[in-house]
Design a protein around this motif. Structure first.
Motif, PDB file in Angstrom:
ATOM      1  N   HIS A 178       0.837  -1.200   0.000  1.00  0.00           N
ATOM      2  CA  HIS A 178       0.000   0.000   0.000  1.00  0.00           C
ATOM      3  C   HIS A 178       0.875   1.254   0.000  1.00  0.00           C
ATOM      4  CE1 HIS A 178      -3.594   2.296   1.927  1.00  0.00           C
ATOM      5  NE2 HIS A 178      -3.581   2.433   0.619  1.00  0.00           N
ATOM      6  N   ALA A 179       1.964   1.236   0.757  1.00  0.00           N
ATOM      7  CA  ALA A 179       2.891   2.379   0.784  1.00  0.00           C
ATOM      8  C   ALA A 179       3.494   2.608  -0.602  1.00  0.00           C
ATOM      9  CB  ALA A 179       3.997   2.146   1.815  1.00  0.00           C
ATOM     10  N   GLU A 180       3.811   1.544  -1.326  1.00  0.00           N
ATOM     11  CA  GLU A 180       4.351   1.678  -2.684  1.00  0.00           C
ATOM     12  C   GLU A 180       3.341   2.354  -3.610  1.00  0.00           C
ATOM     13  OE1 GLU A 180       5.455  -2.210  -4.025  1.00  0.00           O
ATOM     14  OE2 GLU A 180       7.002  -2.432  -2.492  1.00  0.00           O
ATOM     15  N   ILE A 181       2.088   1.958  -3.504  1.00  0.00           N
ATOM     16  CA  ILE A 181       1.043   2.541  -4.344  1.00  0.00           C
ATOM     17  C   ILE A 181       0.886   4.029  -4.032  1.00  0.00           C
ATOM     18  CG2 ILE A 181      -1.441   2.532  -4.841  1.00  0.00           C
ATOM     19  CD1 ILE A 181      -1.340  -0.534  -4.272  1.00  0.00           C
ATOM     20  N   LEU A 182       0.842   4.369  -2.735  1.00  0.00           N
ATOM     21  CA  LEU A 182       0.684   5.766  -2.332  1.00  0.00           C
ATOM     22  C   LEU A 182       1.895   6.600  -2.737  1.00  0.00           C
ATOM     23  CD1 LEU A 182      -0.885   5.169   1.187  1.00  0.00           C
ATOM     24  CD2 LEU A 182      -2.069   5.943  -0.886  1.00  0.00           C
ATOM     25  N   ALA A 183       3.089   6.035  -2.600  1.00  0.00           N
ATOM     26  CA  ALA A 183       4.309   6.753  -2.994  1.00  0.00           C
ATOM     27  C   ALA A 183       4.320   7.006  -4.497  1.00  0.00           C
ATOM     28  CB  ALA A 183       5.548   5.968  -2.572  1.00  0.00           C
ATOM     29  N   THR A 184       3.836   6.052  -5.267  1.00  0.00           N
ATOM     30  CA  THR A 184       3.744   6.242  -6.720  1.00  0.00           C
ATOM     31  C   THR A 184       2.799   7.388  -7.047  1.00  0.00           C
ATOM     32  OG1 THR A 184       4.229   3.914  -7.125  1.00  0.00           O
ATOM     33  CG2 THR A 184       3.143   5.121  -8.904  1.00  0.00           C
ATOM     34  N   ASN A 185       1.676   7.438  -6.350  1.00  0.00           N
ATOM     35  CA  ASN A 185       0.734   8.543  -6.561  1.00  0.00           C
ATOM     36  C   ASN A 185       1.405   9.880  -6.272  1.00  0.00           C
ATOM     37  OD1 ASN A 185      -1.287   6.746  -7.231  1.00  0.00           O
ATOM     38  ND2 ASN A 185      -2.288   6.850  -5.243  1.00  0.00           N
ATOM     39  N   LEU A 186       2.106   9.967  -5.147  1.00  0.00           N
ATOM     40  CA  LEU A 186       2.765  11.224  -4.780  1.00  0.00           C
ATOM     41  C   LEU A 186       3.861  11.596  -5.774  1.00  0.00           C
ATOM     42  CD1 LEU A 186       2.925  10.771  -0.914  1.00  0.00           C
ATOM     43  CD2 LEU A 186       1.652  12.531  -2.166  1.00  0.00           C
TER      44      LEU A 186
END
Length: 132
Positions: free
Chosen positions: A22-30
């Motif tokens: 989930h952190a990877e997905i959110l970091a990609t968004n940012l």
């Protein structure tokens, strides 16, 4: 006496990997906050965790009945596009930076709680094995 890790560790043993994903997905968004046309993604953490734990309890194992296939625990994450929470700026990007940051921080806190919980459980199991 047999120690059941599933009973001892609960869902935290599975949630740590999902929190990292989930952190990877959110970091990609940012990272793509200024990329024209980028569509923010997310995951339904609760449903993914429920699906994962139900698959594991239904003998979702690989080479031996006690060996877990690590690839299958992370491959089952379904990424979904977010419904935009802000008006379109004209470039087609749907990332709301403050919303993503808040989700990222919440996810990191929950990840830390699971890691701390697992550490505590392993320390207690080690004490029990040593007879302390």
């Amino acid at each position: 006496m047999v120690i059941s890790f599933d009973n001892s560790l609960g869902i935290h043993q599975y949630s740590v990997n999902l929190r990292e994903r989930h952190a990877e997905i959110l970091a990609t968004n940012l990272a793509h906050a200024n990329t024209p046309g980028f569509k923010a993604k997310g995951m339904d953490f609760r449903n993914t965790l429920l699906m994962l734990t139900s698959n594991l309890s239904a003998n979702f194992f690989c080479t031996h009945e006690n060996h877990l296939d690590a690839n299958k625990t992370t491959m089952s994450v379904q990424q979904l596009y977010r419904i935009p929470t802000q008006p379109d700026t004209g470039d087609g990007n749907t990332v709301n930076v403050s919303f993503e940051r808040n989700l990222f921080m919440e996810n990191q806190i929950r990840h830390r709680v699971s890691v701390d919980f697992l550490g505590s459980k392993f320390r207690n199991l080690t004490k029990a094995i040593k007879g302390e």
